[in-house]
Write a protein that holds these residues in place. Structure first.
Motif, short mmCIF file in Angstrom:
data_model
loop_
_atom_site.label_atom_id
_atom_site.label_comp_id
_atom_site.label_asym_id
_atom_site.label_seq_id
_atom_site.Cartn_x
_atom_site.Cartn_y
_atom_site.Cartn_z
N ASN A 186 -12.85 0.64 19.70
CA ASN A 186 -12.45 1.89 19.55
C ASN A 186 -12.47 2.72 21.06
OD1 ASN A 186 -13.29 5.24 19.36
ND2 ASN A 186 -11.58 4.56 17.81
N LYS B 61 0.81 -1.14 0.05
CA LYS B 61 0.07 -0.01 -0.10
C LYS B 61 0.95 1.22 0.06
CE LYS B 61 -3.62 2.65 2.60
NZ LYS B 61 -4.36 2.61 3.86
N THR C 164 -5.61 -3.12 14.87
CA THR C 164 -5.64 -1.91 14.39
C THR C 164 -6.75 -1.63 13.49
OG1 THR C 164 -3.01 -2.08 13.94
CG2 THR C 164 -4.29 -0.33 13.03
N ALA C 165 -7.17 -2.43 12.68
CA ALA C 165 -8.45 -2.43 11.86
C ALA C 165 -9.45 -2.29 12.73
CB ALA C 165 -8.54 -3.46 10.74
N LYS C 166 -9.63 -3.18 13.75
CA LYS C 166 -10.85 -3.33 14.58
C LYS C 166 -10.85 -1.97 15.40
CE LYS C 166 -11.05 -8.13 15.15
NZ LYS C 166 -10.74 -9.44 16.08
N ILE D 37 -2.21 -5.04 6.57
CA ILE D 37 -3.26 -4.51 7.02
C ILE D 37 -4.53 -5.55 6.50
CG2 ILE D 37 -4.89 -2.53 6.65
CD1 ILE D 37 -2.50 -0.96 5.51
N GLN D 38 -5.53 -5.77 7.40
CA GLN D 38 -6.61 -6.80 6.96
C GLN D 38 -7.76 -6.50 8.10
OE1 GLN D 38 -5.99 -10.67 7.89
NE2 GLN D 38 -4.42 -10.60 9.30
N PRO D 39 -8.95 -6.94 7.67
CA PRO D 39 -10.07 -6.52 8.47
C PRO D 39 -9.81 -7.24 9.98
CG PRO D 39 -10.44 -7.32 6.42
CD PRO D 39 -8.99 -7.42 6.32
N GLU D 40 -9.38 -8.34 10.11
CA GLU D 40 -9.40 -8.99 11.53
C GLU D 40 -8.16 -8.58 12.33
OE1 GLU D 40 -11.69 -10.90 12.41
OE2 GLU D 40 -12.58 -10.25 10.61
N SER D 41 -7.20 -7.58 11.85
CA SER D 41 -6.08 -7.18 12.63
C SER D 41 -6.66 -6.20 13.70
CB SER D 41 -5.06 -6.40 11.90
OG SER D 41 -5.78 -5.01 11.44
N TYR E 92 -10.26 0.94 14.55
CA TYR E 92 -10.52 2.27 13.76
C TYR E 92 -12.07 1.79 13.05
CZ TYR E 92 -6.10 4.40 13.11
OH TYR E 92 -5.04 5.02 13.45
N ASN E 93 -12.16 0.55 13.19
CA ASN E 93 -13.59 0.45 12.31
C ASN E 93 -14.85 -0.05 13.16
OD1 ASN E 93 -12.46 0.85 9.88
ND2 ASN E 93 -11.77 -1.00 9.69
#
Length: 338
Positions: free
Chosen positions: A217, A133, A207-209, A201-205, A211-212
């Motif tokens: 959060n 990326k 970091t992603a959780k 970077i992936q949806p299950e990481s 933010y999303n």
């Protein structure tokens, strides 16, 4: 100290990481620096992570596996892994990330050459399929109060972990940031301009959780608040300094007003943080940039009265020599109509 005299320990916590675990393990074992041990801490995985790990251990005696009876989460698994580590130099990685072949060699050489305690570097941000990326360039350690500047590519002396009493198990989701923040007061960082790691970077990481997902959060924000409150207690800060930092993290426009009303107290506390290794002038430069961003991102805060007050109390928020002069003129002009 010869090139590969020192044993380096790599700690790899894993929880349900079967999809990318084999690639992560291979990247650790295929280092140009061969004198290493890989410690896998399986955090009560429910998939084939343990089976995958055992298959690699059967082929390479540098790999050791420890299995938690119950899920301890990341900071608990990290502390367990460090307790089993034999090396005087340590790094850790995640089950979905990749060390580039010269990761250990370059970081080790940097620590020795610069008599540093912690080495860190640039790294790739990659998608789930491995495509890049972008390349991430961490900032200097003086910026740590405003975010995790160290990131994912690092190596440190074991004494750093020991003197900090490890990772705070009450600060899940910010355990690494807290570790670097506390290290900044007493240990020497050294950054190298190599790209040595790939962060997936992936949806299950996690970091992603963060933010999303709202619940993640909220938990992250609570941990962040605890972290800064711990720092407040350690350094005898004013409460308003913690409030100010939390507002900056939330991109709250009131951070500017809070700083201008309490500049002396906040800057006094920030100087306490710098300790023996950090340059306060560098920290101050980032503080100016952060406050300038508040003006840019919140036009309603960029009023004529606020600009006059900034020019009177802390003109470097607008006029610092490192800032773009045309952008400064635009900010001032916009304030005239707000």
């Amino acid at each position: 100290m010869s090139k590969q005299e020192e044993l380096i320990s790599i700690i790899l916590p894993v929880f349900n990481g079967q999809e990318f675990l084999a690639q992560a393990i291979e990247s650790c074992l295929n280092q140009t620096y061969k004198n290493l041990e890989l410690i896998i801490v399986d955090d009560a995985s429910e998939d084939k992570s343990l089976e995958i790990s055992r298959a690699f251990a059967a082929k390479d005696n540098r790999l050791k596996i420890f299995s938690n009876k119950e899920n301890l989460k990341l900071p608990g698994s990290l502390n367990s892994g460090h307790a089993w580590a034999n090396g005087n130099f340590i790094t850790w990685t995640s089950h979905d990330n990749v060390l580039k072949p010269d990761f250990l060699e370059k970081h080790f050489q940097n620590i020795v050459a610069n008599k540093a305690d912690i080495s860190y570097s640039n790294y790739d941000m990659i998608f789930a399929d491995g495509n890049i990326k972008r390349e991430h360039h961490p900032g200097p350690p003086e910026y740590l109060l405003f975010g995790n500047q160290i990131g994912a590519s690092f190596l440190y002396r074991k004494k750093v972990f020991e003197e900090l009493s490890g990772y705070d198990e009450n600060l899940f989701l910010v355990e690494d940031y807290d570790f670097w923040l506390r290290a900044g007061m007493n240990f020497k960082y050294s950054k190298i301009e190599y790209n040595l790691y790939s962060y997936r970077i992936q949806p299950e990481s996690l970091t992603a959780k963060i933010y999303n997902e709202r619940e993640w959060n909220r938990e992250h924000d609570q941990a962040l608040s605890k972290m800064f409150l711990n720092l407040k207690e350690k350094l005898a800060w004013e409460s308003l300094s913690v409030e100010f930092l939390l507002k900056l993290f939330k991109n709250d426009k009131s951070a500017l007003r809070l700083f201008l009303n309490n500049k002396a107290a906040i800057t006094k506390d920030f100087k306490k943080y710098c300790g023996k290794e950090l340059n306060y002038s560098e920290l101050q430069n980032e503080l100016y940039r952060q406050l300038r961003m508040v003006l840019k991102q919140h036009p309603e805060a960029n009023t004529f009265l606020n600009v006059l007050r900034i020019l009177r109390q802390e003109r470097n928020i607008l006029m610092h020599q490192k800032f773009n002069k045309k952008e400064t003129i635009k900010l001032i002009c916009k304030s005239l109509v707000n």
